[in-house]
Design an enzyme around this catalytic site. Structure first.
Site, PDB file in Angstrom:
ATOM      1  N   ARG A 150     -17.368  47.193  27.459  1.00 26.64           N
ATOM      2  CA  ARG A 150     -16.872  45.921  27.996  1.00 26.64           C
ATOM      3  C   ARG A 150     -15.861  46.171  29.105  1.00 26.64           C
ATOM      4  NH1 ARG A 150     -14.560  41.777  23.655  1.00 26.64           N
ATOM      5  NH2 ARG A 150     -12.762  43.177  23.746  1.00 26.64           N
ATOM      6  N   GLU A 175     -14.650  28.458  24.624  1.00 30.39           N
ATOM      7  CA  GLU A 175     -13.829  29.221  23.680  1.00 30.39           C
ATOM      8  C   GLU A 175     -12.376  28.776  23.807  1.00 30.39           C
ATOM      9  OE1 GLU A 175     -13.132  33.399  24.424  1.00 30.39           O
ATOM     10  OE2 GLU A 175     -14.019  33.266  26.405  1.00 30.39           O
ATOM     11  N   LYS A 231     -12.636  40.864  30.604  1.00 26.50           N
ATOM     12  CA  LYS A 231     -11.310  40.856  29.996  1.00 26.50           C
ATOM     13  C   LYS A 231     -10.306  41.263  31.070  1.00 26.50           C
ATOM     14  CE  LYS A 231      -9.520  41.639  25.397  1.00 26.50           C
ATOM     15  NZ  LYS A 231      -9.650  40.293  24.841  1.00 26.50           N
TER      16      LYS A 231
HETATM   17  C1  LIG Z   1     -10.292  39.604  23.807  1.00 23.61           C
HETATM   18  C2  LIG Z   1     -10.800  38.206  23.840  1.00 23.61           C
HETATM   19  C3  LIG Z   1     -11.542  37.655  22.779  1.00 23.61           C
HETATM   20  C4  LIG Z   1     -11.774  38.390  21.485  1.00 23.61           C
HETATM   21  O1  LIG Z   1     -12.550  39.531  21.627  1.00 23.61           O
HETATM   22  P1  LIG Z   1     -12.546  40.664  20.500  1.00 23.61           P
HETATM   23  O2  LIG Z   1     -13.357  41.740  21.112  1.00 23.61           O
HETATM   24  O3  LIG Z   1     -13.191  40.096  19.310  1.00 23.61           O
HETATM   25  O4  LIG Z   1     -11.123  41.028  20.264  1.00 23.61           O
HETATM   26  C5  LIG Z   1     -12.044  36.381  22.930  1.00 23.61           C
HETATM   27  N1  LIG Z   1     -11.826  35.653  24.043  1.00 23.61           N
HETATM   28  C6  LIG Z   1     -11.097  36.144  25.064  1.00 23.61           C
HETATM   29  C7  LIG Z   1     -10.887  35.297  26.261  1.00 23.61           C
HETATM   30  C8  LIG Z   1     -10.572  37.431  25.008  1.00 23.61           C
HETATM   31  O5  LIG Z   1      -9.866  37.903  26.028  1.00 23.61           O
END
Ligand SMILES: *Cc1c(COP(=O)(O)O)cnc(C)c1O
Length: 341
Positions: free
Chosen positions: A82, A220, A184
């Site tokens: 990722r 989300e 991210k």
């Molecule tokens: C990091 C993150 C998540 C959660 O991802 P995980 O890999 O499960 O920790 C969800 N939404 C956003 C916007 C994120 O930055």
């Protein structure tokens, strides 16, 4: 290994520097091997690309002690890939995925004294990140980058018990179609701060963001993906290319199907369907799943039947199964657990 004298059960989620961190530099088109260092500071030009144009991406994962005393991380290969996707989207050089995993292992190993003991509820949070470090004033990608990993012990997420969240449907958008919502990057968080501060002032725990184009579909929150449970026990998660692909959510969907025999569906979820769900939860590394008790849409309250006092029964099963896998109480799928040794 002598553990640090830390009150693990009462730790919060804050930065506590540990002894060692990993640093690698990208210069003249290549990554160096990286080193572990005790120096917790970063020195860079006042004109560094990251400071001017926010060219930075990050990851988050945890190390913890299993029931039989091993120290492990959970699916770090997915964090590596990722982060590579995030880097490509921001025109940054990819930190090689195998080197990423090696660096995570080396960093945790160098900080074993900070990995909380089994049963404490606490974990060692691991933060890999990279940023453009050389001077950039005309808008373009940096030439030089730094990749770092630090870790910090964090306390149990549900300290004092599980409290279902009240969330607000936000009037702000988190991500544009074809934007950067699926990577991210710090930039996605910078723009969410005003929305979350405002939501907190109004008494909400979190924002639910809708799709920016039509504002009819659930995306989300600022930092966690949704899963919903239908009244007939099916697991539903929103599908959209502007959602950050949560590793926890992807793992929970697998657990639901393969361990619990539930039907799972990744599809568009309309705001108008919310009142039909039996349970809702927020998924991410921090909490695994936080139950949602109430969703408020401009004064209209949607109260999930699972209520405001505990996790819904299926959410609880998902939570117990995934944390059981992580803590070594339940056999993990091949490749999910990376032991630090
Ligand atoms: C990091 C993150 C998540 C959660 O991802 P995980 O890999 O499960 O920790 C969800 N939404 C956003 C916007 C994120 O930055």
């Amino acid at each position: 290994m002598e553990k640090k004298n830390i009150d693990w059960a009462n730790l919060g989620f804050g930065y506590i520097p540990t002894e060692k961190r990993f640093v690698a530099n990208y210069t003249k088109g290549a990554w160096d091997n990286g080193v572990l260092t005790e120096d917790a500071t970063v020195t860079m030009s006042e004109c560094a690309g990251v400071l001017q144009y926010a060219q930075t991406v990050f990851e988050g994962l945890k190390a913890y002690t299993t029931e039989d005393g091993r120290v492990v991380t959970f699916r770090p290969d997915l964090n590596a890939s990722r982060m590579a996707d995030s880097a490509r989207r921001l025109e940054m050089p990819v930190f090689p995925e195998d080197k990423f995993i090696e660096a995570v292992v080396a960093t945790v190993k160098a900080n074993m004294a900070y990995v909380p003991p089994y049963g404490s509820g606490a974990t060692l949070y691991i933060r890999p990140y990279m940023f453009g470090i050389n001077p950039v004033i005309g808008v373009k990608p940096a030439d030089d980058y730094q990749f770092r990993i630090f870790c910090t012990p964090v306390g149990p997420y549900f300290k004092g018990g599980v409290k279902p969240l009240t969330i607000k449907i936000s009037d702000f958008d988190r991500a544009a179609p074809n934007g950067t919502g699926n990577i991210k990057a710090g930039l996605n968080y910078a723009m969410s701060l005003h929305a979350i501060v405002t939501a907190h002032e109004e008494g909400y725990d979190e924002n639910m963001y809708l799709d920016a184009a039509t504002r009819t579909k659930v995306e989300e929150t600022g930092g966690a993906n949704f899963i919903f449970v239908t009244k007939d026990g099916k697991i539903v998660t929103p599908k959209s290319n502007s959602i950050l692909p949560s590793i926890t959510r992807r793992s929970l969907m697998h657990v639901a199907k393969e361990y619990l025999g539930l039907e799972v569906e990744e599809r568009e979820v309309y705001k108008d369907e919310l009142e039909n769900f039996a349970e809702a939860g927020l998924c991410g590394t921090a909490a695994v799943i936080s139950p949602v008790g109430k969703i408020v849409d401009h004064g209209k309250e949607i109260c999930l039947p699972s209520g405001m006092t505990e996790m819904g029964p299926i959410t609880k099963k998902l939570y117990d199964t995934l944390t059981g896998i992580q803590m070594g109480r339940i056999e993990a799928p091949e490749g999910w657990i990376k032991e630090i040794k």
